[in-house]
Scaffold this motif. Structure first.
Motif, PDB file in Angstrom:
ATOM      1  N   SER A   1       0.843  -1.202   0.000  1.00  0.00           N
ATOM      2  CA  SER A   1       0.000   0.000   0.000  1.00  0.00           C
ATOM      3  C   SER A   1       0.874   1.245   0.000  1.00  0.00           C
ATOM      4  CB  SER A   1      -0.889   0.048   1.242  1.00  0.00           C
ATOM      5  OG  SER A   1      -1.611  -1.116   1.342  1.00  0.00           O
ATOM      6  N   PHE A   2       1.949   1.205   0.766  1.00  0.00           N
ATOM      7  CA  PHE A   2       2.838   2.356   0.863  1.00  0.00           C
ATOM      8  C   PHE A   2       3.480   2.676  -0.485  1.00  0.00           C
ATOM      9  CE2 PHE A   2       7.337   3.626   1.390  1.00  0.00           C
ATOM     10  CZ  PHE A   2       7.132   4.926   1.839  1.00  0.00           C
ATOM     11  N   VAL A   3       4.052   1.652  -1.146  1.00  0.00           N
ATOM     12  CA  VAL A   3       4.759   1.937  -2.401  1.00  0.00           C
ATOM     13  C   VAL A   3       3.774   2.292  -3.524  1.00  0.00           C
ATOM     14  CG1 VAL A   3       6.762   0.551  -1.806  1.00  0.00           C
ATOM     15  CG2 VAL A   3       4.940  -0.489  -3.104  1.00  0.00           C
ATOM     16  N   LYS A   4       2.587   1.667  -3.477  1.00  0.00           N
ATOM     17  CA  LYS A   4       1.588   1.998  -4.508  1.00  0.00           C
ATOM     18  C   LYS A   4       1.097   3.429  -4.322  1.00  0.00           C
ATOM     19  CE  LYS A   4      -0.396  -2.507  -5.625  1.00  0.00           C
ATOM     20  NZ  LYS A   4      -1.530  -3.393  -5.382  1.00  0.00           N
ATOM     21  N   GLY A   5       0.838   3.785  -3.066  1.00  0.00           N
ATOM     22  CA  GLY A   5       0.328   5.126  -2.765  1.00  0.00           C
ATOM     23  C   GLY A   5       1.362   6.197  -3.065  1.00  0.00           C
ATOM     24  N   ARG A   6       2.616   5.837  -2.931  1.00  0.00           N
ATOM     25  CA  ARG A   6       3.701   6.795  -3.125  1.00  0.00           C
ATOM     26  C   ARG A   6       3.851   7.165  -4.608  1.00  0.00           C
ATOM     27  NH1 ARG A   6       7.995   8.152   0.319  1.00  0.00           N
ATOM     28  NH2 ARG A   6       9.920   8.613  -0.801  1.00  0.00           N
ATOM     29  N   ASN A   7       3.621   6.140  -5.457  1.00  0.00           N
ATOM     30  CA  ASN A   7       3.613   6.384  -6.893  1.00  0.00           C
ATOM     31  C   ASN A   7       4.941   6.934  -7.418  1.00  0.00           C
ATOM     32  OD1 ASN A   7       2.216   5.981  -9.199  1.00  0.00           O
ATOM     33  ND2 ASN A   7       1.295   8.029  -9.245  1.00  0.00           N
ATOM     34  N   GLN A   8       6.022   6.614  -6.789  1.00  0.00           N
ATOM     35  CA  GLN A   8       7.350   7.000  -7.288  1.00  0.00           C
ATOM     36  C   GLN A   8       8.380   6.039  -6.708  1.00  0.00           C
ATOM     37  OE1 GLN A   8       8.065  10.943  -5.833  1.00  0.00           O
ATOM     38  NE2 GLN A   8       8.125  10.327  -3.730  1.00  0.00           N
ATOM     39  N   ASN A   9       9.616   6.209  -7.104  1.00  0.00           N
ATOM     40  CA  ASN A   9      10.647   5.316  -6.587  1.00  0.00           C
ATOM     41  C   ASN A   9      10.786   5.492  -5.074  1.00  0.00           C
ATOM     42  OD1 ASN A   9      11.051   4.500  -9.168  1.00  0.00           O
ATOM     43  ND2 ASN A   9      12.703   5.951  -9.543  1.00  0.00           N
ATOM     44  N   PHE A  10      11.311   4.496  -4.435  1.00  0.00           N
ATOM     45  CA  PHE A  10      11.407   4.555  -2.976  1.00  0.00           C
ATOM     46  C   PHE A  10      12.697   3.859  -2.533  1.00  0.00           C
ATOM     47  CE2 PHE A  10       9.128   0.864  -4.386  1.00  0.00           C
ATOM     48  CZ  PHE A  10       9.732  -0.165  -3.703  1.00  0.00           C
ATOM     49  N   THR A  11      13.034   4.048  -1.275  1.00  0.00           N
ATOM     50  CA  THR A  11      14.213   3.377  -0.731  1.00  0.00           C
ATOM     51  C   THR A  11      13.779   2.457   0.409  1.00  0.00           C
ATOM     52  OG1 THR A  11      14.619   5.041   0.959  1.00  0.00           O
ATOM     53  CG2 THR A  11      15.643   5.426  -1.202  1.00  0.00           C
ATOM     54  N   ILE A  12      14.693   1.593   0.784  1.00  0.00           N
ATOM     55  CA  ILE A  12      14.395   0.685   1.908  1.00  0.00           C
ATOM     56  C   ILE A  12      14.215   1.518   3.182  1.00  0.00           C
ATOM     57  CG2 ILE A  12      15.430  -1.109   3.370  1.00  0.00           C
ATOM     58  CD1 ILE A  12      16.629  -2.251   0.734  1.00  0.00           C
ATOM     59  N   GLU A  13      14.996   2.591   3.268  1.00  0.00           N
ATOM     60  CA  GLU A  13      14.887   3.470   4.443  1.00  0.00           C
ATOM     61  C   GLU A  13      13.475   4.046   4.559  1.00  0.00           C
ATOM     62  OE1 GLU A  13      18.060   6.372   4.828  1.00  0.00           O
ATOM     63  OE2 GLU A  13      16.737   7.683   5.982  1.00  0.00           O
ATOM     64  N   ASP A  14      12.895   4.419   3.395  1.00  0.00           N
ATOM     65  CA  ASP A  14      11.515   4.944   3.416  1.00  0.00           C
ATOM     66  C   ASP A  14      10.576   3.937   4.067  1.00  0.00           C
ATOM     67  OD1 ASP A  14      12.341   7.174   2.028  1.00  0.00           O
ATOM     68  OD2 ASP A  14      11.852   6.333   0.062  1.00  0.00           O
ATOM     69  N   ILE A  15      10.726   2.675   3.649  1.00  0.00           N
ATOM     70  CA  ILE A  15       9.809   1.635   4.146  1.00  0.00           C
ATOM     71  C   ILE A  15      10.009   1.421   5.654  1.00  0.00           C
ATOM     72  CG2 ILE A  15       9.225  -0.828   4.007  1.00  0.00           C
ATOM     73  CD1 ILE A  15       9.890  -0.673   1.020  1.00  0.00           C
ATOM     74  N   VAL A  16      11.289   1.315   6.051  1.00  0.00           N
ATOM     75  CA  VAL A  16      11.547   1.005   7.472  1.00  0.00           C
ATOM     76  C   VAL A  16      11.085   2.153   8.366  1.00  0.00           C
ATOM     77  CG1 VAL A  16      13.292   0.397   9.185  1.00  0.00           C
ATOM     78  CG2 VAL A  16      13.465  -0.508   6.874  1.00  0.00           C
ATOM     79  N   THR A  17      11.379   3.376   7.940  1.00  0.00           N
ATOM     80  CA  THR A  17      11.039   4.501   8.815  1.00  0.00           C
ATOM     81  C   THR A  17       9.541   4.791   8.820  1.00  0.00           C
ATOM     82  OG1 THR A  17      11.595   5.996   7.016  1.00  0.00           O
ATOM     83  CG2 THR A  17      13.280   5.661   8.703  1.00  0.00           C
ATOM     84  N   ILE A  18       8.884   4.575   7.689  1.00  0.00           N
ATOM     85  CA  ILE A  18       7.458   4.931   7.628  1.00  0.00           C
ATOM     86  C   ILE A  18       6.553   3.744   7.983  1.00  0.00           C
ATOM     87  CG2 ILE A  18       5.601   5.768   6.130  1.00  0.00           C
ATOM     88  CD1 ILE A  18       7.882   7.375   4.672  1.00  0.00           C
ATOM     89  N   VAL A  19       6.766   2.609   7.329  1.00  0.00           N
ATOM     90  CA  VAL A  19       5.866   1.467   7.585  1.00  0.00           C
ATOM     91  C   VAL A  19       6.146   0.850   8.963  1.00  0.00           C
ATOM     92  CG1 VAL A  19       5.113  -0.799   6.759  1.00  0.00           C
ATOM     93  CG2 VAL A  19       5.663   0.994   5.105  1.00  0.00           C
ATOM     94  N   PHE A  20       7.433   0.748   9.304  1.00  0.00           N
ATOM     95  CA  PHE A  20       7.773   0.105  10.586  1.00  0.00           C
ATOM     96  C   PHE A  20       8.038   1.123  11.699  1.00  0.00           C
ATOM     97  CE2 PHE A  20       8.595  -3.009   7.338  1.00  0.00           C
ATOM     98  CZ  PHE A  20       8.024  -4.142   7.875  1.00  0.00           C
ATOM     99  N   GLU A  21       7.925   2.400  11.341  1.00  0.00           N
ATOM    100  CA  GLU A  21       8.084   3.481  12.316  1.00  0.00           C
ATOM    101  C   GLU A  21       9.348   3.299  13.164  1.00  0.00           C
ATOM    102  OE1 GLU A  21       4.376   3.370  14.382  1.00  0.00           O
ATOM    103  OE2 GLU A  21       3.330   4.486  12.809  1.00  0.00           O
ATOM    104  N   THR A  22      10.424   2.949  12.475  1.00  0.00           N
ATOM    105  CA  THR A  22      11.705   2.744  13.171  1.00  0.00           C
ATOM    106  C   THR A  22      12.743   3.674  12.547  1.00  0.00           C
ATOM    107  OG1 THR A  22      11.128   0.433  13.505  1.00  0.00           O
ATOM    108  CG2 THR A  22      13.450   1.011  13.769  1.00  0.00           C
ATOM    109  N   SER A  23      13.260   4.582  13.339  1.00  0.00           N
ATOM    110  CA  SER A  23      14.209   5.542  12.773  1.00  0.00           C
ATOM    111  C   SER A  23      15.583   4.904  12.607  1.00  0.00           C
ATOM    112  CB  SER A  23      14.307   6.782  13.664  1.00  0.00           C
ATOM    113  OG  SER A  23      15.103   6.499  14.767  1.00  0.00           O
ATOM    114  N   THR A  24      16.398   5.521  11.772  1.00  0.00           N
ATOM    115  CA  THR A  24      17.704   4.948  11.428  1.00  0.00           C
ATOM    116  C   THR A  24      18.620   4.855  12.647  1.00  0.00           C
ATOM    117  OG1 THR A  24      18.390   7.149  10.791  1.00  0.00           O
ATOM    118  CG2 THR A  24      17.687   5.698   9.018  1.00  0.00           C
ATOM    119  N   SER A  25      18.334   5.643  13.671  1.00  0.00           N
ATOM    120  CA  SER A  25      19.210   5.625  14.841  1.00  0.00           C
ATOM    121  C   SER A  25      18.869   4.491  15.817  1.00  0.00           C
ATOM    122  CB  SER A  25      19.123   6.965  15.574  1.00  0.00           C
ATOM    123  OG  SER A  25      17.789   7.206  15.944  1.00  0.00           O
ATOM    124  N   HIS A  26      17.752   3.827  15.592  1.00  0.00           N
ATOM    125  CA  HIS A  26      17.373   2.737  16.493  1.00  0.00           C
ATOM    126  C   HIS A  26      18.014   1.411  16.075  1.00  0.00           C
ATOM    127  CE1 HIS A  26      13.628   5.158  17.795  1.00  0.00           C
ATOM    128  NE2 HIS A  26      14.624   5.313  18.646  1.00  0.00           N
TER     129      HIS A  26
END
Lengths: 427, 89
Positions: free
Chosen positions: A20-45
């Protein structure tokens, strides 16, 4: 559960959220986008890197995603063709083969003699090879016809589609020990003008077998015969030679599938050969998987092998096996001899789980009910004994057992509520 | 007054307590079975996710019933736990 498995599992559970996230985004994405947004986990954790690894594995295992370059990924768009990877220290035998226009459209490869000599293809009239591309396995069937051997089947077309193979593009079979890897080169020419007429004629002839094919297949094969493109009216007229159709259905299929491209200036539809895939949207918008037919190549009576001999032939040996010294692919598994190994089929474990899902929690309820004591019956029995004790003046016994009687009664009362709730759920 | 008058009541209460303890052991056993089943389903979900030949639709179709089953078993386990906690009160 192991740490890696835990995160793989978390990603699997959230796979629909990722989609749903990548379809809704409708553009290229990174793994960081998915982890931080879908899993709500920041890069510092701390869990970030574990999620990132699990998401990467998920994206790689899913043919709907493509790695573009660097950290960028896309969903449902053209993959970048990777350059041939230099072989490792292990000795490999490379066979380069060019994919022709007709092979790309029809989903087969006419095997070069070098490849047949290096593999066990030469040992049998037909069989199956597992071929690895980009860490994924594809099942290639082979079959000899006169003096030529052909690789064919859904796996071949899936490889073409996943690698975005263009006509005239080279692919390299790297044969090492028990594995056959394929690499796709990035040298090819995109030209619609250089298709040999003989190949176009071959596709056109194959359309004689089109009557049993889905509209989508006929449509892309028809358009492949006209590299310059056709307008809708022309498509409709040509199409009627093979199957009845409405322009409405044709338009729906053309619009919904990325292998068809509309040229607004010239008002024509063209085929993007490298986008041909077995997975498509039909005229009603349903996502459909197309099982390819090869009757046009092997004859009317040809049936796709289902793990047993093809066309009723036995698995005859082309050459005397004894004369062939340990072929380097001798230990490659041959699916023909293992009819139960269809990868798309559900595993035994999955099927077992299916039947248990239908069962719900009934099995556990039935087990628990075996040891259940009805609190109502228990109360009646104890009340009778309490009255008897009371009448006979045994107050000591009453005092002694009062608390235990209350405890057991309340316990089974709760159990009864629990069983009633779950029996109701399973109705 | 005779001790025998309360004998039947004592026997009945002891028998009931014994059945209650037996039931609690049965619950423990069911708990273990469900946890093993959950692990097995997790394995199946991971297996489905790693099948590249499946389209997303097929993948989802196979995963959803498994996830629903997991959720159901999770709720069942939570209810069982509550039952034991209340008994211990």
């Amino acid at each position: 559960m192991e740490n890696k498995q835990f995160y793989d599992y978390q990603v699997a559970r959230k796979s629909s959220d990722i989609m749903s996230f990548v379809k809704g985004r409708n553009q290229n994405f990174t793994i960081e986008d998915i982890v931080t947004i879908v899993f709500e986990t920041s890069t510092s954790h701390l869990p970030y890197k574990f999620y990132a690894r699990a998401v990467e594995a998920f994206l790689k295992a899913n043919k709907d995603f493509y790695h573009i370059q660097g950290t960028l990924w896309s969903y449902g768009s053209k993959p970048i063709i990777r350059p041939t990877v230099i072989a490792t220290k292990e000795k490999t035998n490379d066979v380069i083969q060019e994919i022709t226009y007709v092979e790309r459209v029809k989903g087969y490869i006419k095997v070069s003699p070098k490849l047949t000599n290096l593999t066990k293809i030469r040992l049998r009239k037909h069989g199956t090879l597992d071929v690895i591309y980009d860490n994924c396995s594809y099942e290639f069937h082979w079959k000899w016809l006169y003096n030529y051997c052909y690789l064919f089947g859904n796996g071949v077309m899936d490889f073409f589609a996943d690698a975005g193979i263009h006509p005239d593009q080279d692919i390299t079979f790297s044969i090492k020990s028990t594995l056959i890897d394929i690499h796709a080169s990035n040298s090819y020419q995109i030209s619609s003008q250089s298709v040999p007429h003989a190949q176009l004629d071959q596709i056109e002839e194959s359309l004689q077998f089109a009557k049993d094919q889905p509209l989508f297949t006929i449509l892309y094969e028809l358009l492949s015969c006209y590299p310059y493109g056709l307008n809708l009216k022309e498509i409709y007229q040509h199409f009627l030679e093979y199957k009845l159709v409405t322009t409405h259905d044709l338009k729906n299929i053309l619009k919904q599938n990325e292998c068809f491209e509309y040229d607004v200036v010239e008002d024509i539809w063209k085929l993007k050969i490298n986008k041909i895939s077995r997975f498509y949207q039909d005229e009603l918008g349903n996502e459909v998987e197309n099982d390819l037919s090869y009757a046009w190549l092997f004859g009317d009576n040809f049936q796709m092998p289902s793990g047993k001999a093809i066309d009723g032939e036995d698995a005859s040996i082309v050459e005397d096996k004894e004369t062939v010294k340990e072929s380097i692919v001798e230990s490659v598994e041959e699916r023909v001899e293992k009819p139960n190994e269809e990868p798309i089929e559900k595993t035994k474990e999955e099927s077992d789980t299916d039947s248990e899902i239908e069962e719900g929690t009934n099995f556990y309820i039935a087990d628990l009910k075996k040891g259940f004591v009805s609190p109502g019956d228990l109360k009646k029995e104890i009340d009778a004994l309490v009255i008897e004790c009371f009448n006979k003046g045994d107050i000591q016994a009453l005092e002694k057992h009062y608390q235990d009687a209350q405890r057991v009664y309340r316990y089974f009362q709760k159990v009864e509520q629990f069983l009633n709730k779950w029996e109701g759920k399973n109705l | 007054m005779s001790g025998n008058d309360g004998q039947k009541l004592t026997e009945k209460i002891n028998e009931s307590l014994s059945k209650m303890e037996e039931f609690k052991r049965r619950i423990e056993s069911v708990n273990e079975e469900i946890e093993a089943k959950q692990t097995e389903i997790e394995g199946n979900i991971l297996q489905i996710v790693s099948k590249r030949k499946l389209s997303m639709k097929e993948r989802t179709e196979r995963m959803i019933p498994l996830m629903e089953q997991q959720d159901l078993l999770k709720e069942f386990l939570e209810d069982l736990d509550t039952l034991e906690e209340k008994q211990n009160e």
